[in-house]
Write a protein that holds these residues in place. Structure first.
Motif, PDB file in Angstrom:
ATOM      1  N   GLY A 100       0.804  -1.204   0.000  1.00 37.10           N
ATOM      2  CA  GLY A 100       0.000   0.000   0.000  1.00 37.10           C
ATOM      3  C   GLY A 100       0.842   1.259   0.000  1.00 37.10           C
ATOM      4  N   PRO A 101       0.181   2.409  -0.177  1.00 37.74           N
ATOM      5  CA  PRO A 101       0.889   3.687  -0.248  1.00 37.74           C
ATOM      6  C   PRO A 101       1.335   4.178   1.130  1.00 37.74           C
ATOM      7  N   PRO A 102       2.329   5.055   1.177  1.00 36.43           N
ATOM      8  CA  PRO A 102       2.745   5.619   2.474  1.00 36.43           C
ATOM      9  C   PRO A 102       1.690   6.553   3.034  1.00 36.43           C
ATOM     10  N   ARG A 103       1.702   6.705   4.349  1.00 34.59           N
ATOM     11  CA  ARG A 103       0.778   7.657   4.973  1.00 34.59           C
ATOM     12  C   ARG A 103       1.522   8.482   6.017  1.00 34.59           C
ATOM     13  N   GLN A 104       1.065   9.715   6.172  1.00 34.88           N
ATOM     14  CA  GLN A 104       1.746  10.637   7.088  1.00 34.88           C
ATOM     15  C   GLN A 104       1.273  10.408   8.510  1.00 34.88           C
ATOM     16  N   LEU A 105       2.232  10.409   9.438  1.00 37.56           N
ATOM     17  CA  LEU A 105       1.927  10.274  10.855  1.00 37.56           C
ATOM     18  C   LEU A 105       1.948  11.639  11.531  1.00 37.56           C
ATOM     19  N   ARG A 106       1.301  11.704  12.667  1.00 34.71           N
ATOM     20  CA  ARG A 106       1.264  12.960  13.416  1.00 34.71           C
ATOM     21  C   ARG A 106       2.661  13.289  13.956  1.00 34.71           C
ATOM     22  N   THR A 107       3.028  14.541  13.851  1.00 30.21           N
ATOM     23  CA  THR A 107       4.323  15.006  14.348  1.00 30.21           C
ATOM     24  C   THR A 107       4.118  15.771  15.649  1.00 30.21           C
ATOM     25  N   ARG A 108       4.700  15.274  16.715  1.00 30.32           N
ATOM     26  CA  ARG A 108       4.585  15.972  17.999  1.00 30.32           C
ATOM     27  C   ARG A 108       5.866  15.801  18.792  1.00 30.32           C
ATOM     28  N   ARG A 109       6.042  16.662  19.785  1.00 30.23           N
ATOM     29  CA  ARG A 109       7.235  16.660  20.622  1.00 30.23           C
ATOM     30  C   ARG A 109       6.890  16.230  22.048  1.00 30.23           C
ATOM     31  N   SER A 110       7.906  15.690  22.716  1.00 29.54           N
ATOM     32  CA  SER A 110       7.748  15.325  24.117  1.00 29.54           C
ATOM     33  C   SER A 110       7.874  16.567  24.986  1.00 29.54           C
ATOM     34  N   GLU A 111       7.689  16.402  26.289  1.00 28.59           N
ATOM     35  CA  GLU A 111       7.805  17.526  27.212  1.00 28.59           C
ATOM     36  C   GLU A 111       9.197  18.142  27.169  1.00 28.59           C
ATOM     37  N   ARG A 112      10.201  17.316  26.878  1.00 30.61           N
ATOM     38  CA  ARG A 112      11.574  17.821  26.829  1.00 30.61           C
ATOM     39  C   ARG A 112      11.956  18.329  25.438  1.00 30.61           C
ATOM     40  N   GLY A 113      11.013  18.281  24.504  1.00 38.79           N
ATOM     41  CA  GLY A 113      11.270  18.837  23.180  1.00 38.79           C
ATOM     42  C   GLY A 113      11.674  17.836  22.131  1.00 38.79           C
ATOM     43  N   GLY A 114      11.844  16.567  22.509  1.00 41.54           N
ATOM     44  CA  GLY A 114      12.236  15.559  21.537  1.00 41.54           C
ATOM     45  C   GLY A 114      11.080  15.127  20.661  1.00 41.54           C
ATOM     46  N   LEU A 115      11.389  14.591  19.486  1.00 48.12           N
ATOM     47  CA  LEU A 115      10.365  14.116  18.569  1.00 48.12           C
ATOM     48  C   LEU A 115       9.768  12.808  19.084  1.00 48.12           C
ATOM     49  N   VAL A 116       8.450  12.712  19.042  1.00 45.45           N
ATOM     50  CA  VAL A 116       7.742  11.486  19.424  1.00 45.45           C
ATOM     51  C   VAL A 116       7.222  10.830  18.153  1.00 45.45           C
ATOM     52  N   VAL A 117       7.596   9.580  17.929  1.00 40.48           N
ATOM     53  CA  VAL A 117       7.133   8.836  16.758  1.00 40.48           C
ATOM     54  C   VAL A 117       6.191   7.737  17.232  1.00 40.48           C
ATOM     55  N   ASP A 118       4.962   7.807  16.777  1.00 46.99           N
ATOM     56  CA  ASP A 118       3.929   6.840  17.142  1.00 46.99           C
ATOM     57  C   ASP A 118       3.445   6.166  15.860  1.00 46.99           C
ATOM     58  N   LEU A 119       3.481   4.835  15.810  1.00 50.44           N
ATOM     59  CA  LEU A 119       3.080   4.113  14.603  1.00 50.44           C
ATOM     60  C   LEU A 119       1.566   4.138  14.372  1.00 50.44           C
ATOM     61  N   ASP A 120       0.842   4.776  15.258  1.00 50.50           N
ATOM     62  CA  ASP A 120      -0.604   4.966  15.075  1.00 50.50           C
ATOM     63  C   ASP A 120      -1.324   3.624  14.904  1.00 50.50           C
ATOM     64  N   GLY A 121      -0.926   2.650  15.735  1.00 50.20           N
ATOM     65  CA  GLY A 121      -1.609   1.365  15.740  1.00 50.20           C
ATOM     66  C   GLY A 121      -1.091   0.358  14.738  1.00 50.20           C
TER      67      GLY A 121
END
Length: 510
Positions: free
Chosen positions: A107-128
């Motif tokens: 299947g095609p790629p899909r965009q995930l939500r981009t958010r930061r942690s409390e300390r400013g780091g990037l959080v990567v969530d596979l969204d299930g």
């Protein structure tokens, strides 16, 4: 991470190699234009020649891959915990704005939500998404550290999860296709048998495939080698030096560098509250901090007899635990020593921590060994792509292309230097130690720029450079003409002589 191409003074025409490789790819595209799969693969590699260098970061679980990647970038964009994202191959590349794309197996790629942690780091969530169904993640991140080199974080080798370990091995050393990485940074705590097996599997004797020049080994948790002492990195560097002189290891990687990745990351991402907490610790009497840092547990939960001596203003237990997580015992000791000695502010302390981590040494090695060889490493990847097409879809035109690949590999002096470096490091050329070291340097073992090849400072004038080259050229011509020299030595001398002649031409043209 790398120097600009204009700062490179190679002894041969890297532009010539790049042009010849492009021509070969275009010829292959013309021959296989009627095959969508082959044409797409070849077009991909033609475009890849103009992309940043692709550097994969590999190693066993808990080797510190994500931590070192973050330190190289200077931001916390890679997950360092044992979450689901660490089971997926993740690409980090420069982009105009932060973006995370999930590429599924189907299947095609899909965009995930981009958010930061409390300390400013990037959080990567596979969204299930199940990690087993994800081919890769690509993270676009605006960073000067990613403009010349894209970094690829791979799952742990020898993981308890067979699927996770196999995924990393397939990406880096698949029998079905060449790796999508141009070079590899292999992290290890010490040389374990699993590390040696991986490095061996990643190499073969084909000159266009992985060679020692395309791999750098890193003692990535160097601060732990010396049990967190202030001289821990010195101990780790001595061990790395012993590894570099080991014939078996030298045949598998370009060099071995010691780096305290945790300290490097803390130095590059130091926060003001961390600086203030470290400064408060540095204000304590040395005998108190020495007693406090006897162990990690003691630092977080000191005995009552020591608590009474801490006084007011000392960071509370939760803050000390955070410092320990961020810097380790070695990093805290190094920070306290720097603050007491010559680090008057947060910026200076950050610089001291980075210097004490060995990160600058690694970045220099990456610049000289990978950055300066970008065209060569890219050309090697492209030749492997052509070989794969010819093997999978045999046809008369493919046989001609295979011959073109062989001719290019045989005639390009860059590949001749690559072959000789591998032979010198495996000790298959019977040269005295001093001559072997000079040969390695002259053919680019310490970097392909002219000063590095000659062992001279960058600011030495052209006349001195020419004199050094002429003297080296004479020595290697005499060695080649020596009637007792065997065939391997004569062939090695011929490569060194041609490298010296190329250097003379470079000096004359500047």
């Amino acid at each position: 991470m790398t120097e600009s191409p204009t700062s490179t003074a190679s002894t041969t025409s890297t532009a010539g190699l790049g042009d010849r490789t492009r021509t070969l790819l275009r010829n292959a595209l013309e021959a296989y234009g009627d095959s969508p799969r082959a044409a797409g693969w070849l077009r991909h590699h033609l475009d890849r020649l103009d992309e940043p260098l692709r550097l994969a970061i590999a190693g066993k679980v808990k080797a510190g891959k994500s931590t070192l990647l973050n330190a190289l970038v200077g931001e916390e964009i890679a997950a360092t915990d044992a979450g689901e994202c660490t089971r997926v191959v993740t690409w980090y590349q420069d982009g105009p704005s932060p973006r995370i794309l999930l590429h599924p197996m189907q299947g095609p790629p899909r965009q995930l939500r981009t958010r930061r942690s409390e300390r400013g780091g990037l959080v990567v969530d596979l969204d299930g998404a199940d990690p087993a169904t994800v081919d890769r993640l690509t993270v676009d991140w605006p960073s000067s550290g990613l403009r010349s080199t894209s970094l690829i974080d791979t799952p742990g080798i020898a993981s308890t999860s067979v699927d996770t370990s196999a995924r990393a091995s397939r990406f880096l050393s698949s029998d079905e296709a060449p790796s999508e990485a141009d070079a590899v940074l292999y992290l290890m705590r010490h040389l374990h048998s699993a590390d040696a097996r991986f490095l061996e599997s990643f190499h073969d004797r084909h000159v266009a495939r992985a060679t020692p020049v395309s791999t750098i080994a890193v003692l990535s948790r160097a601060d732990e080698i010396g049990a967190g002492r202030l001289d821990a990195l010195s101990s780790a560097r001595r061990i790395a030096g012993r590894y570099r002189t080991d014939e078996k290891i030298a045949a598998l990687c370009q060099t071995v560098v010691a780096v305290a990745g945790l300290v490097a990351l803390a130095g590059r991402t130091m926060r003001q509250d961390e600086y203030l907490a470290l400064r408060a610790l540095a204000a304590l009497p040395p005998e108190v901090t020495d007693a406090l840092l006897l162990s990690a547990d003691r630092f977080v939960t000191p005995p009552d007899s020591l608590v009474d001596r801490l006084g007011t203003g000392v960071p509370e237990s939760a803050t000390r635990r955070l410092l320990l997580t961020r810097l380790g015992v070695y990093g805290i000791r190094t920070a306290i020593a720097a603050l007491r000695d010559h680090a008057p502010d947060a910026a200076r302390l950050s610089a001291e921590l980075v210097a004490a981590s060995g990160l600058d040494d690694l970045r220099e090695v990456l610049a000289t060994q990978f950055g300066e060889r970008r065209e060569l490493l890219k050309a090697r990847s492209a030749l492997l792509a052509v070989e794969l097409v010819v093997q999978r879809e045999p046809r008369p035109a493919g046989a001609r292309l295979a011959t073109e690949v062989e001719r290019l590999v045989a005639s390009a002096h860059e590949f001749a230097e690559l072959r000789l470096l591998a032979a010198l490091r495996s000790r298959s050329v019977p040269l005295p130690a001093e001559a072997r070291e000079e040969a390695e340097r002259l053919v680019g073992g310490n970097g392909s720029r002219l000063p590095a090849r000659l062992g001279l400072p960058d600011d030495v004038d052209a006349a001195t450079r020419r004199q050094v080259v002429v003297e080296a050229l004479g020595r290697w011509r005499r060695r080649a003409a020596n009637p007792v020299s065997d065939r391997a030595t004569v062939d090695a001398c011929a490569v060194v002589v041609r490298s010296c002649e190329g250097m003379l031409a470079t000096i004359a043209a500047t």
